[in-house]
Design a protein around this motif. Structure first.
Motif, PDB file in Angstrom:
ATOM      1  N   LEU A 100      71.874  79.532  45.379  1.00  5.63           N
ATOM      2  CA  LEU A 100      72.719  78.476  45.929  1.00  5.63           C
ATOM      3  C   LEU A 100      73.318  77.640  44.809  1.00  5.63           C
ATOM      4  N   ASP A 101      74.574  77.909  44.496  1.00  5.13           N
ATOM      5  CA  ASP A 101      75.342  77.203  43.466  1.00  5.13           C
ATOM      6  C   ASP A 101      74.572  77.114  42.152  1.00  5.13           C
ATOM      7  N   VAL A 102      74.134  78.260  41.677  1.00  2.00           N
ATOM      8  CA  VAL A 102      73.355  78.319  40.444  1.00  2.00           C
ATOM      9  C   VAL A 102      73.669  79.637  39.747  1.00  2.00           C
ATOM     10  N   GLY A 231      80.776  70.086  47.013  1.00  2.00           N
ATOM     11  CA  GLY A 231      80.127  69.914  45.726  1.00  2.00           C
ATOM     12  C   GLY A 231      78.801  70.656  45.637  1.00  2.00           C
ATOM     13  N   HIS A 232      77.960  70.219  44.719  1.00  2.00           N
ATOM     14  CA  HIS A 232      76.743  70.943  44.358  1.00  2.00           C
ATOM     15  C   HIS A 232      75.608  70.800  45.371  1.00  2.00           C
ATOM     16  N   TRP A 233      75.763  69.942  46.366  1.00  2.00           N
ATOM     17  CA  TRP A 233      74.674  69.655  47.294  1.00  2.00           C
ATOM     18  C   TRP A 233      75.105  69.954  48.733  1.00  2.00           C
ATOM     19  N   PRO A 234      75.394  71.218  49.057  1.00  7.11           N
ATOM     20  CA  PRO A 234      75.918  71.531  50.391  1.00  7.11           C
ATOM     21  C   PRO A 234      74.925  71.260  51.513  1.00  7.11           C
ATOM     22  N   MET A 235      73.632  71.225  51.206  1.00  5.88           N
ATOM     23  CA  MET A 235      72.656  70.900  52.256  1.00  5.88           C
ATOM     24  C   MET A 235      72.817  69.464  52.734  1.00  5.88           C
ATOM     25  N   LEU A 236      73.482  68.628  51.934  1.00  2.00           N
ATOM     26  CA  LEU A 236      73.745  67.242  52.312  1.00  2.00           C
ATOM     27  C   LEU A 236      75.192  67.021  52.755  1.00  2.00           C
TER      28      LEU A 236
END
Length: 502
Positions: A100-102, A231-236
């Protein structure tokens, strides 16, 4: 039934997956949001001995207690390291790994290498050393979370919750090398790329096309990709969309990156213009294409982009596009210069800048060159290398050109505090002529940096000419053999040469 094991990144815990976990359960999936030892509400269990191996063991124990026949492991940011470590010990249980975005950690690499900017890495370790318990790295203040990835799309209350619940990260989890089992490479995998953080499928395909053997595994039919416009925090920021992507990934869906052996990479296709071959003089890592002229002539130094993986053959100065530009300006009476520099990773901009500066001085000292009339022309990721020259333009620099450039660091490059920010440096450029060629079909993450640059240029009254390429792609000179593309190249070349001769 599929069981999802959701592993968070630095400073966070299982709580960060709350909305995504709820949506996955509503679909009928079994879900295990993980709080690793010493993190979140388990921070009281942390000690100097808490390291990556402890987190790998956490996940191995969890896998052993999951009854579902299919286990999909999702690693966000740092979380991909313990995910890979655990998957290598229980490969028979793992149906798919989701990155996930890594990026793709390599065997023997510590998680701290996920932070591309060395200055940020050193700052983190310094924080730990200054803390009363120097084995823990304190989380960043609320206004510095973007250093760990773009916070675009996160609601204010969610970002406040992150800052409030964040826990110090045991330093050993970031500094202990990852040990990868060979079994991991045989597992199905999915990359979820967040475009707001500077990642995209187009970028992956471009990197694969450069021929880096480490990336050829991405063309395997078991590897898929998705994009999320956040952005980098799609879970939020986009929990519904992320949950949907995870379900589709578990079902084997997603974009495949394919490249047949016979397919010619875009950067090795012919230059879009027929240009007569010119004499070339090779001096170290610099090539000079010489015009038919007596006496010293002005020069254009073409700076390739990147990062270009180490060992790629041919090297950029021998790519048809740069050879074509060098020969074209030489046919018009100016010395064309191409070079190879060491931008092999986003952390190598300092090295690359040194290489470019050395090449420029070599060119200016050459008796065939008028050292008082030189232009610098940067392409793609090499656009960041224009920052030093814009910030303090020497008198002999008559023009800076940029073609489909990156003009501000992408969010996931970790260059927040670096000097390589043309969008900021342009404010000091004065009336130095700037020729910018942009393409209509540019990748969104790069187009955003161009707009940032143009806004800054307008605000400070910079002398800038913008040349547009209708329906043009990034790298259009070897992709789009159209009249509009040829016109754009000709116009840009003649504009730069006009500034050299004025």
């Amino acid at each position: 039934m599929t069981a999802f094991i959701l592993v968070p990144g630095t400073f966070t815990g299982g709580w960060i997956w709350r909305e995504v976990a709820a949506r996955l359960r509503d679909s009928g999936a079994e879900v295990h949001p993980v709080t690793l030892t010493g993190m979140g509400d388990r921070s009281h269990l942390a000690g100097p001995e808490t390291d990556l191996e402890r987190h790998v063991q956490d996940l191995v124990q969890l896998i052993d207690h999951v009854d579902a026949p299919e286990v999909v492991m999702v690693g966000h940011c740092y979380g991909i390291h313990p995910v890979l470590g655990a998957a290598g010990r229980r490969p028979e249980r793992i149906a798919r790994i989701v990155y996930l975005d890594v990026g793709m950690p390599q065997d023997g690499a510590p998680a701290l290498e996920l932070v591309p900017d060395q200055a940020v890495r050193e700052r983190l370790l310094h924080r730990a050393e200054q803390a009363e318990d120097d084995w823990r790295i304190p989380p960043p203040p609320r206004d510095e979370w973007q250093r760990w990835g773009s916070v675009d799309g996160i609601p204010a209350d969610a970002l406040a919750r992150v800052a409030r619940l964040a826990a110090p990260q045991p330093a050993g989890t970031l500094t202990q090398p990852l040990r990868l089992s060979d079994a991991v490479s045989g597992l199905p995998a999915t990359g979820v790329l967040c475009t707001g953080n500077g990642s995209s499928i187009a970028m992956v395909e471009a990197l694969v096309g450069l021929g880096d053997p480490r990336l050829q595994a991405l063309t395997d039919s078991r590897v898929s990709f998705f994009e999320l416009d956040t952005g980098h925090w799609p879970m939020l920021s986009t929990p519904d969309e992320l949950a949907d992507v995870l379900l589709r990934a578990a079902a084997g869906e997603g974009h495949r990156v394919s490249r047949t052996v016979s397919e010619q990479p875009a950067h090795l296709r012919p230059f879009l213009m027929d240009v007569a071959e010119r004499p070339r003089k090779r001096v170290g890592k610099v090539d000079l294409y010489l015009p038919d002229a007596d006496g010293p002539r002005p020069a254009v130094v073409f700076v390739h982009g990147g990062p270009v993986p180490r060992g790629v053959q041919p090297t950029p100065r021998d790519w048809p596009g740069f050879v074509g530009y060098g020969q074209y300006v030489a046919s018009l009476g100016v010395v064309g210069v191409t070079l190879d520099h060491r931008l092999h990773d986003v952390g190598h901009y300092g090295r690359a800048a040194e290489d470019v500066a050395e090449a420029v001085e070599l060119v200016r000292a050459d008796p065939r060159v008028d050292g008082e009339r030189v232009a610098l022309w940067c392409f793609s990721g090499g656009g960041l290398l224009s920052a030093d020259w814009l910030a303090a333009p020497p008198s002999w620099l008559r023009c800076v050109a940029a073609t489909y450039p990156v003009l501000a660091p992408l969010p996931n490059w970790g260059l927040t505090d670096s000097r390589f920010r043309p969008a900021a440096a342009v404010r000091a450029a004065g009336q130095l002529p700037i020729v910018l060629t942009r393409v209509e079909l540019e990748r969104a993450e790069i187009a955003a940096t161009v707009e940032e640059f143009l806004t800054a240029a307008k605000d400070c009254g910079a002398s800038i000419e913008v040349i547009d390429v209708p329906l043009g792609h990034h790298g259009f000179e070897t992709i789009d053999h159209t009249e509009q593309a040829r016109h754009a190249v000709d116009r840009a070349v003649r504009s730069v040469l006009g500034h050299l001769r004025s």
